[in-house]
Design a protein around this motif. Structure first.
Motif, PDB file in Angstrom:
ATOM      1  N   ASP A  14       0.855  -1.181   0.000  1.00 23.41           N
ATOM      2  CA  ASP A  14       0.000   0.000   0.000  1.00 23.41           C
ATOM      3  C   ASP A  14       0.897   1.239   0.000  1.00 23.41           C
ATOM      4  N   LEU A  15       1.656   1.388  -1.097  1.00 17.38           N
ATOM      5  CA  LEU A  15       2.602   2.494  -1.222  1.00 17.38           C
ATOM      6  C   LEU A  15       2.413   3.204  -2.553  1.00 17.38           C
ATOM      7  N   ASN A  16       2.550   4.526  -2.515  1.00 15.73           N
ATOM      8  CA  ASN A  16       2.563   5.349  -3.713  1.00 15.73           C
ATOM      9  C   ASN A  16       3.838   6.171  -3.677  1.00 15.73           C
ATOM     10  N   GLY A  17       4.268   6.625  -4.838  1.00 16.58           N
ATOM     11  CA  GLY A  17       5.467   7.448  -4.858  1.00 16.58           C
ATOM     12  C   GLY A  17       5.705   8.088  -6.199  1.00 16.58           C
ATOM     13  N   ILE A  18       6.857   8.797  -6.292  1.00 12.43           N
ATOM     14  CA  ILE A  18       7.252   9.496  -7.506  1.00 12.43           C
ATOM     15  C   ILE A  18       8.545   8.850  -8.013  1.00 12.43           C
ATOM     16  N   VAL A  19       8.646   8.613  -9.331  1.00 10.48           N
ATOM     17  CA  VAL A  19       9.823   8.005  -9.928  1.00 10.48           C
ATOM     18  C   VAL A  19      10.995   8.988  -9.854  1.00 10.48           C
ATOM     19  N   LEU A  20      12.117   8.510  -9.264  1.00 13.95           N
ATOM     20  CA  LEU A  20      13.341   9.314  -9.185  1.00 13.95           C
ATOM     21  C   LEU A  20      14.299   8.956 -10.311  1.00 13.95           C
ATOM     22  N   SER A  21      14.453   7.624 -10.553  1.00 12.45           N
ATOM     23  CA  SER A  21      15.361   7.195 -11.615  1.00 12.45           C
ATOM     24  C   SER A  21      14.959   5.815 -12.128  1.00 12.45           C
ATOM     25  N   ILE A  22      15.409   5.502 -13.360  1.00 17.18           N
ATOM     26  CA  ILE A  22      15.116   4.223 -14.001  1.00 17.18           C
ATOM     27  C   ILE A  22      16.427   3.665 -14.523  1.00 17.18           C
ATOM     28  N   LYS A  23      16.746   2.415 -14.127  1.00 15.80           N
ATOM     29  CA  LYS A  23      17.960   1.767 -14.615  1.00 15.80           C
ATOM     30  C   LYS A  23      17.576   0.346 -15.005  1.00 15.80           C
ATOM     31  N   ASN A  24      17.671   0.024 -16.313  1.00 14.76           N
ATOM     32  CA  ASN A  24      17.241  -1.271 -16.866  1.00 14.76           C
ATOM     33  C   ASN A  24      15.787  -1.521 -16.487  1.00 14.76           C
ATOM     34  N   ASP A  25      15.511  -2.604 -15.721  1.00 11.44           N
ATOM     35  CA  ASP A  25      14.111  -2.869 -15.329  1.00 11.44           C
ATOM     36  C   ASP A  25      13.879  -2.554 -13.849  1.00 11.44           C
ATOM     37  N   GLU A  26      14.762  -1.735 -13.255  1.00 15.21           N
ATOM     38  CA  GLU A  26      14.609  -1.316 -11.868  1.00 15.21           C
ATOM     39  C   GLU A  26      14.266   0.171 -11.816  1.00 15.21           C
ATOM     40  N   VAL A  27      13.291   0.492 -10.964  1.00 20.16           N
ATOM     41  CA  VAL A  27      12.828   1.863 -10.836  1.00 20.16           C
ATOM     42  C   VAL A  27      12.990   2.283  -9.381  1.00 20.16           C
ATOM     43  N   THR A  28      13.644   3.408  -9.168  1.00 16.91           N
ATOM     44  CA  THR A  28      13.804   3.953  -7.817  1.00 16.91           C
ATOM     45  C   THR A  28      12.758   5.037  -7.628  1.00 16.91           C
ATOM     46  N   ILE A  29      12.007   4.911  -6.515  1.00 20.71           N
ATOM     47  CA  ILE A  29      10.937   5.872  -6.244  1.00 20.71           C
ATOM     48  C   ILE A  29      11.133   6.481  -4.851  1.00 20.71           C
ATOM     49  N   GLU A  30      10.518   7.650  -4.682  1.00 23.90           N
ATOM     50  CA  GLU A  30      10.421   8.246  -3.359  1.00 23.90           C
ATOM     51  C   GLU A  30       8.968   8.128  -2.955  1.00 23.90           C
ATOM     52  N   THR A  31       8.710   7.398  -1.843  1.00 25.43           N
ATOM     53  CA  THR A  31       7.333   7.169  -1.400  1.00 25.43           C
ATOM     54  C   THR A  31       6.742   8.458  -0.860  1.00 25.43           C
ATOM     55  N   ASP A  32       5.437   8.472  -0.712  1.00 29.12           N
ATOM     56  CA  ASP A  32       4.736   9.635  -0.165  1.00 29.12           C
ATOM     57  C   ASP A  32       5.209   9.935   1.254  1.00 29.12           C
TER      58      ASP A  32
END
Length: 183
Positions: A14-32
């Motif tokens: 139950d998490l939402n967030g904003i995409v910070l970076s994308i590398k290959n098939d991994e996505v780094t996000i900052e949660t709310d």
């Protein structure tokens, strides 16, 4: 699929967030809540925050929805072929519920005896009336009634028997063939 700044939801949390970076098939996000976390692309879902209704409508795949809504055609089963003049074999259900209205107070021995006597009565009737085939429905269970029925049928010289039609009865029936002697 994802771009920096997209709003996303994590599928299994139950998490939402904003995409910070994308590398290959991994996505780094900052949660709310302010945590930085990394997920695989298949674990995230892009959230459309656009208030423009037309953008939302364009993203709907109508063909996919129609395909999901179509009712699948039922499987066809092959029916047993019968001649027009052929009469179906009489079926006798040996389940105790079909033989007595109330089995309370009956032991397993009493039940098995009643089922065996009923089968014997139907066999004798079929032999007397020259009925070429009958079917006993005994069910699967633990196989006690089937074994008793096999023993009973084996005592007759003019009788052959086999498993009932699987498509029609499953494993819970025995077909009995009465060899007619010419009189």
């Amino acid at each position: 699929m994802f771009a920096k700044g997209d709003k996303v939801a994590v599928l299994d949390d139950d998490l939402n967030g904003i995409v910070l970076s994308i590398k290959n098939d991994e996505v780094t996000i900052e949660t709310d809540e302010g945590f930085v976390m990394t997920y695989f692309v298949k674990q995230l879902l892009k959230i459309n925050i656009s208030s423009n209704l037309m953008d939302s409508i364009k993203s709907i795949n109508v063909d996919k929805i129609i395909k999901e809504k179509t009712i699948p055609t039922p499987r066809s089963f092959t029916k047993e072929r019968k001649e027009k003049h052929e009469i179906s074999a009489p079926e006798f259900d040996l389940h105790i519920e079909k033989l007595v209205s109330n089995k309370r107070g009956m032991s397993n021995y009493d039940i098995l005896t009643l089922q065996s006597e009923t089968a014997k009565r139907h066999i004798e009737f079929a032999i007397r009336n020259r009925i070429p085939k009958i079917v006993f429905i005994h069910g699967v269970g633990e196989g006690v009634l089937k074994a008793e029925l096999d023993f009973l049928l084996g005592r007759y010289d003019n009788i052959a028997f086999q498993e009932g039609n699987y498509q029609k009865y499953g494993q819970g029936a025995t077909e009995v063939f009465i060899k007619q002697s010419s009189k």
